[in-house]
Structures are given as C-alpha cells and as structure tokens.
Design an enzyme around this catalytic site. Structure first.
Site, mmCIF file in Angstrom:
data_model
loop_
_atom_site.group_PDB
_atom_site.id
_atom_site.type_symbol
_atom_site.label_atom_id
_atom_site.label_comp_id
_atom_site.label_asym_id
_atom_site.label_seq_id
_atom_site.Cartn_x
_atom_site.Cartn_y
_atom_site.Cartn_z
ATOM 1 N N GLU A 183 -11.597 -58.054 15.263
ATOM 2 C CA GLU A 183 -11.666 -56.762 14.297
ATOM 3 C C GLU A 183 -12.429 -55.663 13.541
ATOM 4 O O GLU A 183 -12.529 -54.582 12.860
ATOM 5 C CB GLU A 183 -10.459 -57.482 13.177
ATOM 6 C CG GLU A 183 -9.377 -57.451 12.642
ATOM 7 C CD GLU A 183 -8.186 -57.278 13.182
ATOM 8 O OE1 GLU A 183 -8.054 -55.714 12.361
ATOM 9 O OE2 GLU A 183 -7.281 -56.755 14.177
ATOM 10 N N HIS A 257 -9.682 -59.185 5.956
ATOM 11 C CA HIS A 257 -10.701 -58.673 6.926
ATOM 12 C C HIS A 257 -12.113 -59.199 5.811
ATOM 13 O O HIS A 257 -11.651 -59.217 4.429
ATOM 14 C CB HIS A 257 -11.641 -57.259 7.289
ATOM 15 C CG HIS A 257 -10.433 -56.333 8.176
ATOM 16 N ND1 HIS A 257 -9.975 -55.426 7.787
ATOM 17 C CD2 HIS A 257 -10.189 -57.720 9.443
ATOM 18 C CE1 HIS A 257 -8.369 -55.372 9.045
ATOM 19 N NE2 HIS A 257 -8.910 -56.562 9.821
ATOM 20 N N CYS A 377 -13.597 -49.383 4.671
ATOM 21 C CA CYS A 377 -13.819 -49.697 5.817
ATOM 22 C C CYS A 377 -13.280 -48.411 6.670
ATOM 23 O O CYS A 377 -13.151 -48.386 7.570
ATOM 24 C CB CYS A 377 -11.963 -49.858 5.132
ATOM 25 S SG CYS A 377 -11.312 -51.197 3.985
HETATM 26 O O1 SUG Z 1 -5.549 -52.692 9.529
HETATM 27 N N1 SUG Z 1 -4.021 -51.040 7.541
HETATM 28 C C1 SUG Z 1 -5.001 -51.341 8.214
HETATM 29 C C2 SUG Z 1 -6.096 -51.239 6.757
HETATM 30 C C3 SUG Z 1 -7.385 -51.423 7.384
HETATM 31 C C4 SUG Z 1 -8.946 -51.899 5.978
HETATM 32 N N2 SUG Z 1 -9.606 -52.173 7.224
HETATM 33 C C5 SUG Z 1 -11.203 -53.126 6.916
HETATM 34 N N3 SUG Z 1 -10.770 -53.748 5.741
HETATM 35 N N4 SUG Z 1 -12.297 -52.552 7.384
HETATM 36 C C6 SUG Z 1 -5.304 -52.462 8.174
HETATM 37 O O2 SUG Z 1 -4.867 -53.432 7.439
HETATM 38 C C7 SUG Z 1 -1.966 -49.890 7.270
HETATM 39 C C8 SUG Z 1 -0.868 -49.256 8.171
HETATM 40 C C9 SUG Z 1 0.445 -48.971 6.875
HETATM 41 O O3 SUG Z 1 1.159 -50.284 6.812
HETATM 42 O O4 SUG Z 1 1.302 -47.800 7.287
HETATM 43 C C10 SUG Z 1 -2.620 -50.667 7.719
HETATM 44 O O5 SUG Z 1 -3.086 -50.604 8.731
#
Ligand code: SUG
Length: 453
Positions: A183, A257, A377
């Site tokens: 990731e 994460h 993020c």
């Molecule tokens: O991968 N949310 C992302 C959020 C990523 C956050 N990144 C870090 N923590 N670095 C994920 O879960 C949600 C999309 C939706 O539900 O429509 C989403 O993909």
C-alpha cells in the site's frame, strides 16, 4: 559515493505531492476495514468542494514556505478495465451496459481513490539507495479491487514527472496479487537528521503473505514480504531498514494503514501506544539504527486519547513538517481533531508543553475524510535535492499561477453533487475525460490515461 557526498552539500527539502480529488469522487463504501468509508457510504459527495479543499491545503503548505507538488486524478470510470472484462462498443456503450448489468463493478472502476497519494508508491531518496538514485515502486494496492486498478497509470505519471535515467529509477509494482499486498508510503516512515542525510526506513506490515489471519477482523493490507521486496529493489542497506508488525488491535479498530496511528518527520516519531505491539522495543531499534542521532519519540497513551478517538479524528493522519524559519515542527491536522475533545486536549497540551512539535494548524479536507483520507493520506512525500527538482519533467510543482489555473479548471469541469447512482451517467464520464485531457496539457504530462492512448 563521491556523487552522494556532493549531493549532501546541496539544499534538500521534503516536497509533498498531493493527489487532486477527481470529478467522480463519491461515497461507495468500497473499503472494508476503513470505518469512515463504511459510515458514509451512499452520502452525496461534492467533488468540486473536495478538489478545492485539497487545493486549499496545498496552498496553505506553500504559504508556509514549503514546496508543494500535485499528482493528477486517474481516468474514471476506467473503461479499459470494463473492456478487458468483456464489455464492447464505444466508451458510452460500455459504461451503459456495464452499469445496467453490474453497478457494483462500475462503482469500483469509478472511484476517485487515486487522490490518496500516500498509497501511490514507496520512494527511497538517493542518500538511502546503494546506487545513489531515487527509487520508485508504485503500490500494487491489491487488497481492494477499486485500488488495484491504480498502479499502471501511477507508474506512467511518476515516470513523466521523474524521468528514468541517471537520477530516477522506476520499478514494477510487487507481483503476487493479494498475498503480496503493498500500500506504498502510507506504511513507510523515514527517519533522518536532515532530508539529504542517509536515513533509516521503517516499514510497517499487517501480516505475512501466508499467515492465517484469524486474529484480524479487517484485512492486513500490507504484507511483510512486499516490504522486503521493496527494500531489495531500492538497495536499502540492511542496517538502515526496520520492519515492524502493526498491532492487530489497531487494524481491527480501523487503522487500515499505519499512517492512521503514526506519523514521523526527521527525528520525531509521533504515534499511538497501540499502533505497535511492543513500542519500547521498536523505539530502541530505531534509536540503535540511527547511530548517534537522537530520536524524539512522542507516544500518545490510550488513557489520553483512546484508540477509537485516534481513528475517528485522524489525529495521526497529520502532516508533521519543518517550516522554514520556525522553531519546532508544525502539525497540520484535520478539523475533525478540533471536534474530538480528547484529541484536541492532547494537541493543545503537547504544543503548550514545549516539545519538538511547537505548532498545530487545522485544515478542512472533509470530503476526503469521509472516505478515510486525512491530510497525510492526500500527500506523497519526496525528499529532494535542488538537482532532483531541476531534473523533474512535467509541470507539477504548484505556483500561484498553477494554483489559480487548477482552481479555475475545477470550477469549470466539476459537479457539486455526485451520488453512487450517478456513476452510470455517460455525461459525467465525458465531462471527466474532457477535463482530464485538458489537465494533462496543463501539467505537461503527455498521454498518461488509457482513453488517450
Ligand atoms: O484505501 N478509501 C481509501 C482511503 C485511503 C487512505 N490512505 C491512507 N491512509 N494513506 C482506502 O481505503 C474509500 C472509497 C469509497 O468507499 O468510495 C477508499 O478507497
């Protein structure tokens, strides 16, 4: 080696590359284990507001004297994925028939999740790599289908911005599908005395590739073997790399994460006590690897900020930055921390008590936060020398003029209301492709999108 010595005499800085929120930004509840994504599923999203909030954050960091870059959203809906799954005809025909037969698939290929560029790639700056180059590995994001589509376009964008050659080296994403989940930088911390000095890399994983995961309610997205693969690709010295397991309790509480429960900058590591199983051992290991440079650890106790509050407020998904001319570091937090009494009280007393973090500033990135994406993020950190910056391709460093152009571009092309049921709308797709075509010209990226190739 001589090059490395010269490089350390140059001016170095950390450049944040933020992902632009895309025109199909919506709340589809796609990420199992991401509590904000589940909670806001089906809500009305405002892509225009989201993109402007993101640009506002970029502008705020610039106004502090930090260099700020931007990464483009990807082409969504991702028609080439639908084509590969057997849909035929024009783009409009493909979208219409896919939406009619499989709306969940369309919602996955329409996600604007590429805005969270902390997941775009893992980057090793040149002082930490055996060959003295900066290394890039796009994340395979195998754990979530909607995110597993990102790597090929991310790779093209990164190559346009950091041309392959003497200075920048690009690798393929880690192979092996969901077993070898990676990731990107969201699970990676780099400690250093200064950005141009050799640092220590800490990769945090959720599980081993072949482990039974009955102890995990939610997916452990990052796997140990992938971390090792990336260290090997990048030529990171074994004595300068650390691998640590994320506490399963943190994953089960919604820290999908590690950057949901920990953040670092230079020699400061700010983390929740439940982020790791044995924080005392980890602190010692980091301190040992830093050979002489004194680390400053700020461990937040559960009795001060319960893990659930840390996860819901995104206290640790902040940007910890060294602002030129300011003593002490600055923490850029989401406004949700201000609204969470335990987290707000902690930040206020930490700043008042005169530790390494001297300032707190709050940003509104609510459109992103509702999908589990805080300030940290939204950004990919790249430690760069002046020569690295000069060697960049494309036009992705924010200036006043580019910021204004991007704000105008958003206002011209983005809707202020998108629901999951709008994702089959051919007009939305066409608006987005027109906008992205224009964006690749503004950012001088070349034809990075499938619909342009
Ligand atoms: O991968 N949310 C992302 C959020 C990523 C956050 N990144 C870090 N923590 N670095 C994920 O879960 C949600 C999309 C939706 O539900 O429509 C989403 O993909």
């Amino acid at each position: 080696m001589a090059d490395n010595l010269n490089a350390t005499r140059e001016k170095w800085q950390e450049v944040n590359f933020d992902g632009l929120v895309g025109a199909t930004h919506n709340y589809a509840g796609l990420s199992y284990g991401n509590v904000a994504s589940a909670k806001h599923s089906g809500m009305v999203a405002n892509p225009r507001e989201g993109a402007l909030q993101g640009l506002q954050k970029m502008q705020h960091l610039r106004s502090l004297g930090l260099m700020q870059g931007v990464l483009p959203p990807h082409d969504r809906p991702h028609i080439s994925t639908l084509r590969a799954l057997g849909y035929t005809g024009s783009d409009a025909e493909i979208l219409t028939s896919a939406y009619r037969s499989n709306p969940e698939l369309v919602s996955n290929v329409s996600s604007s999740a590429t805005m969270w560029t902390a997941n775009a790639a893992t980057i090793t700056p040149s002082p930490d790599a055996a060959d003295g180059k900066m290394h890039f590995t796009p994340a395979n994001l195998a754990a979530m289908y909607h995110r597993s589509l990102e790597a090929p376009t991310t790779a093209r964008v990164l190559k346009a911005m950091f041309p392959e050659g003497d200075r920048f080296a690009h690798h393929d994403p880690i192979a092996g599908g969901i077993h070898m989940g990676d990731e990107g930088a969201a699970n990676h911390n780099r400690f250093c005395t200064d950005y141009g000095e050799q640092g220590v890399s800490l990769f945090v994983y959720g599980r081993g590739a072949f482990e039974k995961t009955s102890h995990l309610t939610y997916p452990g997205r990052q796997c140990k073997e992938s971390c090792l693969g990336i260290f090997a690709q990048h030529g990171v010295a074994p004595e300068r790399m650390l691998l640590e397991r994320q506490n399963p309790a943190a994953i089960n509480a919604g820290a999908f994460h590690n950057d949901v429960v920990a953040v670092s900058n230079k020699t400061v590591f700010f983390y929740h006590e439940e982020a790791f199983l044995n924080p005392a051992d980890l602190e010692q290991a980091i301190q040992r690897a830093m050979i002489g440079a004194e680390m400053q650890f700020i461990k937040v106790l559960s009795s001060d900020v319960p893990l659930a509050d840390a996860v819901s407020s995104y206290l640790f998904n902040s940007q910890l930055v060294s602002v030129p001319g300011r003593d002490g570091m600055t923490l850029i937090l989401p406004v949700e921390v201000e609204e969470t009494p335990t987290a707000k009280a902690y930040v206020d007393s930490m700043v008042a008590n005169g530790g390494p973090i001297a300032r707190s500033e709050y940003m509104d990135v609510r459109e992103s936060m509702r999908n589990g994406g805080g300030p940290a993020c939204l950004r990919l950190r790249v430690a760069m020398s002046d020569s690295d910056i000069q060697a960049m391709g494309a036009n992705c460093i924010i200036t006043d003029a580019l910021l204004e152009t991007l704000q105008g571009w958003v206002k011209k092309h983005y809707r202020d209301r998108v629901l999951p049921e709008d994702l089959g709308d051919v007009a939305l797709m066409e608006e987005n492709f027109t906008a992205l075509d224009e964006l690749t010209q503004l950012l001088k990226l070349g034809s990075v999108y499938d619909f342009q190739r």
